[in-house]
Enzyme design. Structure first.
Site, short mmCIF file in Angstrom:
data_model
loop_
_atom_site.label_atom_id
_atom_site.label_comp_id
_atom_site.label_asym_id
_atom_site.label_seq_id
_atom_site.Cartn_x
_atom_site.Cartn_y
_atom_site.Cartn_z
N GLY A 15 0.91 -1.11 0.38
CA GLY A 15 0.36 -0.12 0.16
C GLY A 15 0.93 0.77 0.01
O GLY A 15 2.28 1.52 0.00
N THR A 27 -3.58 -3.62 6.74
CA THR A 27 -5.36 -3.77 5.31
C THR A 27 -4.04 -4.50 4.00
O THR A 27 -3.30 -4.02 3.53
CB THR A 27 -5.80 -2.52 4.60
N GLU A 79 -8.69 -2.00 0.59
CA GLU A 79 -8.10 -2.26 1.13
C GLU A 79 -8.36 -3.08 1.52
O GLU A 79 -10.04 -2.27 2.25
CB GLU A 79 -7.05 -1.06 1.88
N TYR A 91 2.10 -10.42 1.44
CA TYR A 91 2.38 -10.14 0.50
C TYR A 91 2.06 -10.58 -0.96
O TYR A 91 3.11 -11.59 -1.53
CB TYR A 91 3.41 -8.93 0.27
P1 ADP Z 1 0.05 -1.48 2.93
O1 ADP Z 1 0.14 -0.17 3.63
O2 ADP Z 1 1.45 -2.27 2.22
O3 ADP Z 1 -0.75 -2.66 3.27
P2 ADP Z 1 -0.32 -1.84 5.70
O4 ADP Z 1 0.32 -1.79 7.56
O5 ADP Z 1 -1.63 -1.72 5.62
O6 ADP Z 1 0.39 -1.57 5.10
O7 ADP Z 1 -0.33 -4.15 6.06
C1 ADP Z 1 -0.84 -5.16 5.17
C2 ADP Z 1 0.05 -6.11 5.25
O8 ADP Z 1 -0.46 -6.21 6.21
C3 ADP Z 1 -0.68 -6.56 4.14
O9 ADP Z 1 -1.20 -6.60 2.72
C4 ADP Z 1 -1.12 -8.03 4.63
O10 ADP Z 1 0.37 -8.60 3.93
C5 ADP Z 1 -0.26 -7.62 5.81
N1 ADP Z 1 -1.30 -8.72 6.30
C6 ADP Z 1 -1.80 -9.27 8.66
N2 ADP Z 1 -2.67 -9.92 8.91
C7 ADP Z 1 -3.43 -8.69 8.31
C8 ADP Z 1 -5.13 -9.02 8.52
N3 ADP Z 1 -5.49 -9.32 9.09
N4 ADP Z 1 -5.92 -8.21 7.13
C9 ADP Z 1 -5.28 -7.47 6.24
N5 ADP Z 1 -3.36 -7.76 5.66
C10 ADP Z 1 -2.74 -8.12 7.25
N1 RBF Z 2 -9.92 6.13 5.54
C1 RBF Z 2 -10.23 7.41 5.62
O1 RBF Z 2 -10.03 8.58 5.48
N2 RBF Z 2 -11.42 6.90 6.08
C2 RBF Z 2 -11.86 7.31 6.95
O2 RBF Z 2 -13.65 6.85 6.67
C3 RBF Z 2 -11.82 5.02 6.67
N3 RBF Z 2 -13.01 4.10 6.46
C4 RBF Z 2 -11.97 3.24 6.82
C5 RBF Z 2 -12.58 1.55 7.11
C6 RBF Z 2 -12.06 0.27 7.32
C7 RBF Z 2 -13.04 -0.30 7.02
C8 RBF Z 2 -10.32 -0.06 6.74
C9 RBF Z 2 -10.09 -1.24 6.91
C10 RBF Z 2 -9.56 1.37 6.24
C11 RBF Z 2 -10.73 2.54 6.44
N4 RBF Z 2 -10.11 3.95 6.52
C12 RBF Z 2 -10.24 5.14 6.26
C13 RBF Z 2 -7.89 3.54 5.33
C14 RBF Z 2 -7.77 4.18 6.16
O3 RBF Z 2 -7.46 5.25 6.49
C15 RBF Z 2 -6.53 3.20 6.04
O4 RBF Z 2 -6.46 1.47 5.98
C16 RBF Z 2 -4.91 4.20 6.77
O5 RBF Z 2 -4.92 4.99 5.73
C17 RBF Z 2 -3.78 2.89 6.13
O6 RBF Z 2 -3.95 3.05 4.75
MG MG Z 3 -3.01 -1.53 3.91
#
Ligand code: ADP
Ligand code: RBF
Ligand code: MG
Length: 146
Positions: A15, A27, A79, A91
């Site tokens: 991400g 996510t 995400e 990943y």
């Molecule tokens: P990025 O900005 O790279 O998406 P995140 O902080 O969102 O980084 O972390 C995402 C990664 O965490 C996913 O790609 C996956 O490999 C790992 N991960 C571990 N547990 C979970 C989970 N319960 N749901 C989603 N991703 C998870």
């Molecule tokens: N980001 C926002 O800026 N506003 C939101 O209302 C918001 N809702 C989210 C709800 C869920 C269930 C998830 C998983 C993510 C949401 N996000 C939202 C994204 C969030 O900002 C993002 O996952 C982190 O900033 C990392 O990219």
């Molecule tokens: Mg992510």
């Protein structure tokens, strides 16, 4: 709603490092090609559904579909936070998602703490919806069978 279920899959990509893992809510992001396939009736917002990694077990998930500000609002991201504790990152793995319904629109928050609270609330609401019989059946949908 007629537009659900919506099935989608793709390789988990990096991400944009806004640190969702630090929030305790990692996510798994789907690639741009997959996001671009979204039909126009699937608006930005927060959704709930089912998801699997590499055709493994099917878990509850909540998903954010929205615009990434780092891409000047031209790139929509998808995400998914899977409601399961994984031992390792995944990943590069195949992520399958079955989106079943809409929870709320995306919104701005004045602090990370508020965003976190909203997401924990989404997780609870999503879990409740997914326990309904009409949604339970999709956990066993042929889409999730390899
Ligand atoms: P990025 O900005 O790279 O998406 P995140 O902080 O969102 O980084 O972390 C995402 C990664 O965490 C996913 O790609 C996956 O490999 C790992 N991960 C571990 N547990 C979970 C989970 N319960 N749901 C989603 N991703 C998870
Ligand atoms: N980001 C926002 O800026 N506003 C939101 O209302 C918001 N809702 C989210 C709800 C869920 C269930 C998830 C998983 C993510 C949401 N996000 C939202 C994204 C969030 O900002 C993002 O996952 C982190 O900033 C990392 O990219
Ligand atoms: Mg992510």
């Amino acid at each position: 709603m007629a537009s659900f279920p919506y099935f989608s899959q793709g390789t988990v990509v990096k991400g944009f490092g806004r640190g969702s893992k630090e929030l305790g809510i990692p996510t798994a992001n789907l690639p741009e090609e997959v996001v671009n396939q979204l039909p126009s009736h699937i608006d930005t917002g927060v959704y709930y559904g089912w998801a699997s990694v590499n055709n493994g077990p099917v878990y509850k998930m909540v998903m954010s579909i929205g615009w990434n500000p780092y891409y000047k609002n031209t790139v929509k991201s998808m995400e998914a936070h899977l409601i399961h504790v994984f031992d390792d990152d995944f990943y590069g793995s195949n992520l399958k998602v079955c989106i079943l319904g809409y929870l709320r629109p995306e919104r701005g928050f004045s602090s990370l703490e508020e965003l976190k609270t909203a997401i924990f609330n989404d997780i609870e609401n999503g879990k409740t919806k997914l326990d309904e019989e009409s949604n339970q059946k999709y956990k066993d949908h042929e889409f999730f069978l390899s």
